[in-house]
Design a protein around this motif. Sequence first.
Motif, PDB file in Angstrom:
ATOM      1  N   ALA A   1     -38.918  10.681 -15.144  1.00 30.84           N
ATOM      2  CA  ALA A   1     -38.347   9.428 -15.634  1.00 30.84           C
ATOM      3  C   ALA A   1     -36.940   9.594 -16.192  1.00 30.84           C
ATOM      4  CB  ALA A   1     -39.260   8.829 -16.693  1.00 30.84           C
ATOM      5  N   VAL A   2     -36.476  10.840 -16.321  1.00 30.90           N
ATOM      6  CA  VAL A   2     -35.129  11.081 -16.845  1.00 30.90           C
ATOM      7  C   VAL A   2     -34.124  10.721 -15.745  1.00 30.90           C
ATOM      8  CG1 VAL A   2     -33.541  12.804 -17.781  1.00 30.90           C
ATOM      9  CG2 VAL A   2     -35.971  12.879 -18.400  1.00 30.90           C
ATOM     10  N   PRO A   3     -33.311   9.682 -15.957  1.00 32.97           N
ATOM     11  CA  PRO A   3     -32.472   9.135 -14.885  1.00 32.97           C
ATOM     12  C   PRO A   3     -31.480  10.112 -14.245  1.00 32.97           C
ATOM     13  CG  PRO A   3     -32.429   7.712 -16.817  1.00 32.97           C
ATOM     14  CD  PRO A   3     -33.161   8.949 -17.195  1.00 32.97           C
ATOM     15  N   ASP A   4     -30.790  10.900 -15.035  1.00 28.70           N
ATOM     16  CA  ASP A   4     -29.716  11.740 -14.486  1.00 28.70           C
ATOM     17  C   ASP A   4     -30.146  13.172 -14.200  1.00 28.70           C
ATOM     18  OD1 ASP A   4     -27.985   9.576 -14.630  1.00 28.70           O
ATOM     19  OD2 ASP A   4     -27.424  10.040 -16.690  1.00 28.70           O
ATOM     20  N   LEU A   5     -31.414  13.412 -14.117  1.00 31.68           N
ATOM     21  CA  LEU A   5     -31.925  14.754 -13.884  1.00 31.68           C
ATOM     22  C   LEU A   5     -31.586  15.183 -12.450  1.00 31.68           C
ATOM     23  CD1 LEU A   5     -33.585  16.774 -15.587  1.00 31.68           C
ATOM     24  CD2 LEU A   5     -35.602  15.907 -14.433  1.00 31.68           C
ATOM     25  N   ALA A   6     -30.968  16.340 -12.318  1.00 30.22           N
ATOM     26  CA  ALA A   6     -30.540  16.828 -11.004  1.00 30.22           C
ATOM     27  C   ALA A   6     -31.703  17.020 -10.041  1.00 30.22           C
ATOM     28  CB  ALA A   6     -29.764  18.137 -11.165  1.00 30.22           C
ATOM     29  N   VAL A   7     -32.880  17.376 -10.546  1.00 28.09           N
ATOM     30  CA  VAL A   7     -34.035  17.658  -9.689  1.00 28.09           C
ATOM     31  C   VAL A   7     -35.040  16.499  -9.678  1.00 28.09           C
ATOM     32  CG1 VAL A   7     -33.817  20.155  -9.888  1.00 28.09           C
ATOM     33  CG2 VAL A   7     -35.220  18.919 -11.540  1.00 28.09           C
ATOM     34  N   ARG A   8     -34.568  15.317 -10.028  1.00 30.97           N
ATOM     35  CA  ARG A   8     -35.479  14.178 -10.154  1.00 30.97           C
ATOM     36  C   ARG A   8     -36.244  13.886  -8.864  1.00 30.97           C
ATOM     37  NH1 ARG A   8     -34.337   7.891 -11.784  1.00 30.97           N
ATOM     38  NH2 ARG A   8     -36.394   7.565 -12.691  1.00 30.97           N
ATOM     39  N   SER A   9     -35.565  13.858  -7.740  1.00 27.61           N
ATOM     40  CA  SER A   9     -36.268  13.540  -6.495  1.00 27.61           C
ATOM     41  C   SER A   9     -37.299  14.620  -6.165  1.00 27.61           C
ATOM     42  CB  SER A   9     -35.293  13.336  -5.336  1.00 27.61           C
ATOM     43  OG  SER A   9     -34.641  14.533  -5.007  1.00 27.61           O
ATOM     44  N   GLY A  10     -37.003  15.876  -6.474  1.00 29.51           N
ATOM     45  CA  GLY A  10     -37.965  16.954  -6.266  1.00 29.51           C
ATOM     46  C   GLY A  10     -39.174  16.812  -7.171  1.00 29.51           C
TER      47      GLY A  10
END
Length: 183
Positions: free
Chosen positions: A96-105
Amino acid sequence: MTDPVANEAAVVRFLREYPHVERGVCDHPALRGCTDVGWAEIPGCPAGVPFLLRGLLDDEAGPEALTVLGSVLMNSVFHVSTVMPAALPFLIRLAAVPDLAVRSGLVDLLVVAAQMSSPVDADDERQVLLFGQDCDHPERERCRAAFATYARDVLALLEDEPLSGGLISAEDRECLLGAVKPQ
């Protein structure tokens, strides 16, 4: 099946490559309660899992943390590990962290966890052959319980505009929705 010794070695390599992840203090809300989990009591759980979770927040270390964590959380292509249920609350909140680099992963990992924790139809020989009986894999029920407990967070995640705007496919969205619906 993944090898616990190999997973532990991978975590040690990760921490050697990204020592700042281990040394730093992390008070990120997504990891609240992480230090309270009895990670050492989970069979096959490497000691550094909390540092891998913390590493997901780091732009530089995140991709490698996700790779190592994925190996730790999956026993095989068809089975989640005993560690997955304990990690799910943190994975859900981190996704849920919007700017997380690995969000899609992370979203992909949540979808895999949802798929792999679905109940197996004991009358379907193919499903049983591929996934085994539910009674032989109690981690699936614990994952279902974690998804149910954090259903509100998963639903909020799915309402997030970047996710609903294309970061997650309709099929993966349905899979996650299925994971939070009562069985």
